[in-house]
Design an enzyme around this catalytic site. Sequence first.
Site, PDB file in Angstrom:
ATOM      1  N   ARG A 175     -10.266 -11.675   2.197  1.00 59.08           N
ATOM      2  CA  ARG A 175     -11.128 -12.735   1.658  1.00 59.08           C
ATOM      3  C   ARG A 175     -10.433 -14.088   1.684  1.00 59.08           C
ATOM      4  O   ARG A 175     -11.094 -15.126   1.757  1.00 59.08           O
ATOM      5  CB  ARG A 175     -11.584 -12.352   0.247  1.00 59.08           C
TER       6      ARG A 175
ATOM      7  N   LYS B 109       0.843  -1.195   0.000  1.00 56.91           N
ATOM      8  CA  LYS B 109       0.000   0.000   0.000  1.00 56.91           C
ATOM      9  C   LYS B 109       0.881   1.250   0.000  1.00 56.91           C
ATOM     10  O   LYS B 109       2.028   1.189   0.443  1.00 56.91           O
ATOM     11  CB  LYS B 109      -0.851   0.024   1.281  1.00 56.91           C
TER      12      LYS B 109
HETATM   13  N1  BES Z   1      -7.946  -3.877   4.596  1.00 54.60           N
HETATM   14  C1  BES Z   1      -8.154  -3.487   3.259  1.00 54.60           C
HETATM   15  C2  BES Z   1      -9.462  -2.747   3.036  1.00 54.60           C
HETATM   16  C3  BES Z   1      -9.574  -1.390   3.673  1.00 54.60           C
HETATM   17  C4  BES Z   1      -9.184  -0.269   3.007  1.00 54.60           C
HETATM   18  C5  BES Z   1     -10.126  -1.266   4.922  1.00 54.60           C
HETATM   19  C6  BES Z   1      -9.325   0.973   3.577  1.00 54.60           C
HETATM   20  C7  BES Z   1     -10.271  -0.027   5.494  1.00 54.60           C
HETATM   21  C8  BES Z   1      -9.880   1.100   4.820  1.00 54.60           C
HETATM   22  C9  BES Z   1      -8.172  -4.701   2.339  1.00 54.60           C
HETATM   23  O1  BES Z   1      -7.389  -5.769   2.740  1.00 54.60           O
HETATM   24  C10 BES Z   1      -7.672  -4.237   1.016  1.00 54.60           C
HETATM   25  O2  BES Z   1      -6.558  -3.813   0.956  1.00 54.60           O
HETATM   26  N2  BES Z   1      -8.512  -4.307   0.000  1.00 54.60           N
HETATM   27  C11 BES Z   1      -8.167  -3.867  -1.297  1.00 54.60           C
HETATM   28  C12 BES Z   1      -8.758  -4.827  -2.288  1.00 54.60           C
HETATM   29  C13 BES Z   1      -8.277  -4.633  -3.680  1.00 54.60           C
HETATM   30  C14 BES Z   1      -6.818  -5.028  -3.780  1.00 54.60           C
HETATM   31  C15 BES Z   1      -9.113  -5.462  -4.589  1.00 54.60           C
HETATM   32  C16 BES Z   1      -8.726  -2.462  -1.484  1.00 54.60           C
HETATM   33  O3  BES Z   1      -9.803  -2.187  -1.002  1.00 54.60           O
HETATM   34  O4  BES Z   1      -8.058  -1.656  -2.097  1.00 54.60           O
HETATM   35 ZN    ZN Z   2      -5.351  -5.568   2.068  1.00 53.24          ZN
END
Ligand code: BES
Ligand code: ZN
Length: 493
Positions: free
Chosen positions: A348, A274
């Site tokens: 997931r 990230k």
């Molecule tokens: N933990 C994150 C989702 C999240 C993002 C929670 C912001 C709270 C605030 C999750 O594991 C994630 O990173 N999801 C990705 C999925 C994508 C790669 C399809 C996302 O939401 O960007």
């Molecule tokens: Zn994630």
Amino acid sequence: MKIVVKTERIEDIKTDAIAIGLFEKQGIERYKGLDRAADGLISILIKRGEFKGKADEMLFLISPAGLKAKRMLLLGLGVKEKFTIDKLRQASAKAGQEMRSKGLKNFAMPVLSIQEDKKRIGQAIAEGLLLGLYQFEEYKTEKKEEKKIDNVIIAVEKREDEEKIKKGVKVGEILSEANNFTRNLVNRPSNDKTPIMLADEARRMAKRYGLSCRVLDEREIKRLKMGGLIGVSKGSKEPPRFIILEHNRNKKGLDTIVIIGKAITFDSGGISIKPSENMEKMKYDMSGGAAVMGAMMTAAGLKLPLHIVGLIPATENLPSGTAQKPGDVVRMIDGKTVEIISTDAEGRMILGDALGYAKRYKPKAVIDLATLTGACVIALGNDAIGMMGTDDKLKERIKRAGELSYERVWELPLWEEYGELIKSDIADMKNVGGRPAGTITAGYFLSRFIEGSPWVHLDIAGTAWEEKGSPYKPKGATGVGVRLLSELFLNWK
Ligand code: BES
Ligand code: ZN
Ligand code: ZN
């Protein structure tokens, strides 16, 4: 803090302060006795326009003549027609916070005369006070704790209401204590809540509340072939854990409900790393797991006549030389293969294994909670939980619990067309379906691991963290899900 319910007139209570809520354009209403005792002070203030009863209006008066209390706080409640149980929660929180900021140790407040079930009124007042006064101080060397309220008296007009209000207060206390326990876990930094530490916390809590608790370590997780959880954990030196909590484990003839919570104790994204901005917030990626722990606490505290199982897959998601990579294929607990497109879609993966594990309980309902997608925050913001599921009756029940707890849910569709988006060329599916409908494709992915039981998925990415702070949700972790699940259980029947 102790909450005492008493049948006594508010003007007769000897206390540091009293808090009086007044509606807009309603005059002094049922506070005639109080007003008379104070020599007409309140009606004069209203007549002169010094106090209008508008929402958010507050007036703090010192040594009002004629009253036993040393101070009086007038609190505006807005127009009566728009008043709700949640506004009562908010008003109680504000009263508590104002009294605390003044350094007071005790105060009293009357029960408002609104058309609501008395038990619910008691519950909402207790929740507002206890949730509103929450502070996370584990890491402050100098605590603000000296400013602490010890006692609140809830003054009841009619003796016949006293028992009902007391019962409600008791429920509110149990729910708030659990909600604040969950907040503590979520606010805690990741270096102090590794999967091992989280499991220890679960064990301690279980012991205190009489729940059964089993923690699976890596060996057992591998033996169960939880390829999703193993895959995510590979990037970290901290080993994963799979926490199993159970309420009424040995009682026969009860409905079984399984609740599952995502517990990524830190989500860096892994190899699909990230951006560093705001990455510190990803300590809250275990909010689902923490909510499950809190809900298990209330199940025990309320002695609910249900068999409830809490499953919490816990791991860090970090990049390293041993981390899983985009393009890898893993085999999940039920044998399905998943092509990893992004290692950041890790929630997931661990939930898929937990859903597969849940089958052995043949539950009447499976509910999972997860900070699953950033897309959910974009779609619904911070006031609604994203809901998807396979069973209309269960969804209805959860909607109702959402209204009662004011942790409201909003449904998104799970049509089979969305399945197209997560088809893989080389495996049974892939873990990312592209940018469109990001919350739904994540939900759809999870639905592939459910078999035979009614199931609902709750995406709490937007609701688990409070950015600005509101009356009973101070900045930081909200502990969302604890009261929602508790209301669901309480009204299960
Ligand atoms: N933990 C994150 C989702 C999240 C993002 C929670 C912001 C709270 C605030 C999750 O594991 C994630 O990173 N999801 C990705 C999925 C994508 C790669 C399809 C996302 O939401 O960007
Ligand atoms: Zn994630
Ligand atoms: Zn995550």
